[in-house]
Write a protein that holds these residues in place. Structure first.
Motif, PDB file in Angstrom:
ATOM      1  N   ALA A  12       4.179  10.840 -16.156  1.00  0.00           N
ATOM      2  CA  ALA A  12       4.732  10.373 -17.423  1.00  0.00           C
ATOM      3  C   ALA A  12       6.130   9.789 -17.277  1.00  0.00           C
ATOM      4  CB  ALA A  12       4.765  11.525 -18.427  1.00  0.00           C
ATOM      5  N   ASP A  13       6.676   9.815 -16.072  1.00  0.00           N
ATOM      6  CA  ASP A  13       8.083   9.449 -15.875  1.00  0.00           C
ATOM      7  C   ASP A  13       8.230   8.100 -15.175  1.00  0.00           C
ATOM      8  OD1 ASP A  13       8.902  11.914 -16.956  1.00  0.00           O
ATOM      9  OD2 ASP A  13       8.648  12.890 -15.002  1.00  0.00           O
ATOM     10  N   TYR A  14       9.123   7.276 -15.717  1.00  0.00           N
ATOM     11  CA  TYR A  14       9.509   6.051 -15.033  1.00  0.00           C
ATOM     12  C   TYR A  14      10.524   6.397 -13.946  1.00  0.00           C
ATOM     13  CZ  TYR A  14       7.296   3.336 -18.759  1.00  0.00           C
ATOM     14  OH  TYR A  14       6.382   2.787 -19.628  1.00  0.00           O
ATOM     15  N   ILE A  15      10.291   5.889 -12.742  1.00  0.00           N
ATOM     16  CA  ILE A  15      11.170   6.227 -11.618  1.00  0.00           C
ATOM     17  C   ILE A  15      11.920   5.019 -11.070  1.00  0.00           C
ATOM     18  CG2 ILE A  15       9.762   8.211 -10.949  1.00  0.00           C
ATOM     19  CD1 ILE A  15       8.580   6.472  -8.700  1.00  0.00           C
ATOM     20  N   ALA A  16      11.557   3.824 -11.500  1.00  0.00           N
ATOM     21  CA  ALA A  16      12.244   2.611 -11.036  1.00  0.00           C
ATOM     22  C   ALA A  16      11.860   1.460 -11.947  1.00  0.00           C
ATOM     23  CB  ALA A  16      11.887   2.286  -9.589  1.00  0.00           C
ATOM     24  N   GLY A  17      12.728   0.439 -11.993  1.00  0.00           N
ATOM     25  CA  GLY A  17      12.411  -0.702 -12.833  1.00  0.00           C
ATOM     26  C   GLY A  17      13.199  -1.939 -12.438  1.00  0.00           C
ATOM     27  N   ALA A  18      12.601  -3.091 -12.680  1.00  0.00           N
ATOM     28  CA  ALA A  18      13.238  -4.378 -12.402  1.00  0.00           C
ATOM     29  C   ALA A  18      13.242  -5.206 -13.682  1.00  0.00           C
ATOM     30  CB  ALA A  18      12.499  -5.117 -11.297  1.00  0.00           C
ATOM     31  N   ARG A  36       0.836  -1.213   0.000  1.00  0.00           N
ATOM     32  CA  ARG A  36       0.000   0.000   0.000  1.00  0.00           C
ATOM     33  C   ARG A  36       0.864   1.253   0.000  1.00  0.00           C
ATOM     34  NH1 ARG A  36      -2.837  -1.700   3.842  1.00  0.00           N
ATOM     35  NH2 ARG A  36      -1.781  -0.614   5.540  1.00  0.00           N
ATOM     36  N   GLU A  37       1.874   1.274   0.876  1.00  0.00           N
ATOM     37  CA  GLU A  37       2.714   2.462   0.995  1.00  0.00           C
ATOM     38  C   GLU A  37       3.664   2.631  -0.187  1.00  0.00           C
ATOM     39  OE1 GLU A  37       4.655   2.862   4.741  1.00  0.00           O
ATOM     40  OE2 GLU A  37       2.828   2.469   5.904  1.00  0.00           O
ATOM     41  N   ALA A  38       4.032   1.533  -0.857  1.00  0.00           N
ATOM     42  CA  ALA A  38       4.933   1.625  -2.012  1.00  0.00           C
ATOM     43  C   ALA A  38       4.327   2.444  -3.144  1.00  0.00           C
ATOM     44  CB  ALA A  38       5.281   0.235  -2.520  1.00  0.00           C
ATOM     45  N   LEU A  39       2.997   2.450  -3.234  1.00  0.00           N
ATOM     46  CA  LEU A  39       2.332   3.118  -4.343  1.00  0.00           C
ATOM     47  C   LEU A  39       1.740   4.464  -3.957  1.00  0.00           C
ATOM     48  CD1 LEU A  39       0.592   0.037  -6.010  1.00  0.00           C
ATOM     49  CD2 LEU A  39       2.859   0.984  -6.409  1.00  0.00           C
ATOM     50  N   GLU A  40       2.090   4.955  -2.774  1.00  0.00           N
ATOM     51  CA  GLU A  40       1.609   6.271  -2.368  1.00  0.00           C
ATOM     52  C   GLU A  40       2.226   7.350  -3.251  1.00  0.00           C
ATOM     53  OE1 GLU A  40       2.468   6.666   1.769  1.00  0.00           O
ATOM     54  OE2 GLU A  40       0.678   5.558   2.404  1.00  0.00           O
ATOM     55  N   GLY A  43      16.828  -0.886 -11.063  1.00  0.00           N
ATOM     56  CA  GLY A  43      17.322   0.449 -11.346  1.00  0.00           C
ATOM     57  C   GLY A  43      16.426   1.533 -10.777  1.00  0.00           C
ATOM     58  N   SER A  44      17.039   2.517 -10.129  1.00  0.00           N
ATOM     59  CA  SER A  44      16.319   3.677  -9.613  1.00  0.00           C
ATOM     60  C   SER A  44      17.334   4.732  -9.199  1.00  0.00           C
ATOM     61  CB  SER A  44      15.448   3.300  -8.404  1.00  0.00           C
ATOM     62  OG  SER A  44      14.738   4.424  -7.929  1.00  0.00           O
ATOM     63  N   PRO A  45      17.053   6.011  -9.425  1.00  0.00           N
ATOM     64  CA  PRO A  45      18.020   7.051  -9.062  1.00  0.00           C
ATOM     65  C   PRO A  45      18.061   7.363  -7.571  1.00  0.00           C
ATOM     66  CG  PRO A  45      16.065   8.050 -10.000  1.00  0.00           C
ATOM     67  CD  PRO A  45      15.894   6.561 -10.139  1.00  0.00           C
ATOM     68  N   ARG A  46      17.063   6.873  -6.814  1.00  0.00           N
ATOM     69  CA  ARG A  46      17.014   7.144  -5.380  1.00  0.00           C
ATOM     70  C   ARG A  46      16.185   6.066  -4.697  1.00  0.00           C
ATOM     71  NH1 ARG A  46      11.997  11.072  -4.112  1.00  0.00           N
ATOM     72  NH2 ARG A  46      11.995   9.606  -2.382  1.00  0.00           N
ATOM     73  N   GLU A  47      16.155   6.141  -3.373  1.00  0.00           N
ATOM     74  CA  GLU A  47      15.367   5.179  -2.603  1.00  0.00           C
ATOM     75  C   GLU A  47      13.921   5.666  -2.474  1.00  0.00           C
ATOM     76  OE1 GLU A  47      16.377   2.260  -1.475  1.00  0.00           O
ATOM     77  OE2 GLU A  47      18.445   2.529  -2.157  1.00  0.00           O
ATOM     78  N   TYR A  48      12.982   4.791  -2.769  1.00  0.00           N
ATOM     79  CA  TYR A  48      11.564   5.039  -2.556  1.00  0.00           C
ATOM     80  C   TYR A  48      11.072   3.990  -1.561  1.00  0.00           C
ATOM     81  CZ  TYR A  48      11.598   7.947  -6.780  1.00  0.00           C
ATOM     82  OH  TYR A  48      11.861   8.921  -7.711  1.00  0.00           O
ATOM     83  N   ARG A  49      10.372   4.413  -0.580  1.00  0.00           N
ATOM     84  CA  ARG A  49       9.939   3.522   0.498  1.00  0.00           C
ATOM     85  C   ARG A  49       9.152   2.322  -0.052  1.00  0.00           C
ATOM     86  NH1 ARG A  49       9.552   3.467   5.960  1.00  0.00           N
ATOM     87  NH2 ARG A  49       7.668   2.656   6.941  1.00  0.00           N
ATOM     88  N   PHE A  50       9.707   1.145   0.168  1.00  0.00           N
ATOM     89  CA  PHE A  50       9.098  -0.147  -0.176  1.00  0.00           C
ATOM     90  C   PHE A  50       8.957  -0.398  -1.680  1.00  0.00           C
ATOM     91  CE2 PHE A  50       6.854   0.569   4.074  1.00  0.00           C
ATOM     92  CZ  PHE A  50       7.794  -0.155   4.780  1.00  0.00           C
TER      93      PHE A  50
END
Length: 387
Positions: free
Chosen positions: A273-279, A206-210, A294-301
């Motif tokens: 419109a922006d991709y912020i992370a990917g597996a 739930r929190e990962a998609l906030e 891949g991700s330029p920073r840490e996003y919670r969960f």
């Protein structure tokens, strides 16, 4: 290299392109795409693998009197130990401090890919002794080149046993894999967890998609150049931040996107419109192999959502048996990925060096087996007396 007295032939190839793709794949099978001709050739054609990168192809082939391929081995002459995920830097240092020359060494592996799978590739109707011939061929090549050692990383368990019987030292490692116990959907899987872990997973998802983050699961025709450009930027951002250099280049991803798109699964996180992370995942016949994040920073969960939970959902939806999430991170355990042993095999001709490595491996094996047993006690799945 000819096998004396027989009209069969062992050959060394400086590029996998020298071997017909259909013949290679007949030996590799269709279970694990990481040993397919197209995947390995993309490594070489892109320049991710080659003499300049310290991975000089030396693929071994074994043919019958008519020239038909009976067996093959993905083999490389290595001038370093980067990109292998079976760590032998300490061995190299000790051998060279004792006056030896550790590099170059011979390595049977899939470059930059710590995925267990077949390494002794044999055609279905090949003679029973083909695997033994491949093993003997690798050893003979190492002897002829006067190399310090020959290594086979992440072979299947039966191959590891066969290599040990042929005089190789067997090493035990450990990864985290998720197994599909016939789950109908993700909620069915959640029901198998103990109540505390079940609540934690729901909270994390739930929190990962906030903040308006959305997930896209892309494969096949969805893998457009724009998507690959976005993923590659994310991949570089993570490698720059954590390791300083990327093993795989943009051309590699372009080639597999063109030539094996149905075997690629990208799980991408998007905000607006922006991709912020990917597996990046590879799809096998019954397994999803998690590879790069891949991700330029840490996003919670968000890492857990893309790499673990979405992978589980994909596996359940598509009837896959497992998801292999690699080695590092006991945090995988509480999300349903359990510890399993992995193997490597090592041929070392120097008697003194072999004894030292064998002693080290005996001690290491005990520690790894104890670790696996200990970690298994923390399984998040329901135990007797829960709920």
């Amino acid at each position: 290299m000819n096998d004396a007295g027989e009209a069969i032939t062992l050959r060394i190839h400086g590029a996998i392109a020298e071997i017909a793709a259909a013949e290679w794949d007949a030996c590799a099978g269709d279970i694990n795409p990481t040993v397919s001709h197209v995947f390995l050739n993309a490594m070489e054609e892109s320049g991710s693998v080659g003499a300049r990168s310290g991975w000089a192809p030396q693929h071994l082939s074994f043919s019958d009197p008519g020239g038909r391929l009976l067996g093959a081995v993905p083999l490389y002459l290595k001038s370093h130990s980067y990109g292998e995920y079976v760590f032998d830097w300490g061995w190299a240092d000790a051998y060279e401090r004792a006056g030896g020359r550790y590099y170059p060494k011979l390595l049977c592996a899939v470059p930059f890919t710590p995925v267990p799978g077949p390494r002794l590739l044999v055609a279905p109707d090949a003679p029973a002794e083909t695997k033994s011939s491949l093993i003997a061929g690798m050893i003979e090549l190492a002897r002829q080149r006067k190399l310090s050692s020959l290594h086979i990383n992440f072979p299947e368990p039966a191959e590891a046993d066969a290599l040990e019987a042929a005089g190789f030292l067997k090493r035990v490692g450990q990864q985290f894999h998720w197994e599909n116990d016939g789950y109908g959907d993700f909620d069915d899987y959640l029901a198998a967890l103990n109540s505390r872990k079940r609540k934690a997973v729901k909270k994390e998802r739930r929190e990962a998609l906030e903040g308006g983050i959305e997930i896209e699961v892309l494969t096949g025709a969805d893998l457009t150049p724009r998507v690959w450009d976005a993923f590659f930027r994310l991949y570089l951002a993570t490698t720059d931040r954590k390791w300083g250099s990327a093993y795989l280049n943009r051309k590699f991803f372009a080639l597999i996107g063109e030539r094996m798109p149905e075997k690629v699964v990208l799980i991408m996180a998007k905000r607006g419109a922006d991709y912020i992370a990917g597996a990046f995942n590879i799809l096998g016949r019954d397994t999803l192999y998690g590879r790069n994040w891949g991700s330029p920073r840490e996003y919670r969960f968000l890492h857990f959502e893309c790499c673990y939970y979405q992978a589980i959902e994909f596996a359940i939806t598509h009837g896959l048996q497992r998801v292999e999430a690699g080695a590092q991170g006991p945090h995988k355990l509480q999300r349903g990925y359990l510890p399993v042993p992995t193997y490597s095999a090592h041929w070392i001709p120097d008697p003194g060096f072999r004894r030292a490595v064998a002693s080290f491996l005996d001690r290491e094996r005990e520690m790894v087996e104890e670790k696996i047993e200990h970690l298994a006690e923390f399984s998040p799945f329901r135990h007797e007396g829960d709920d």
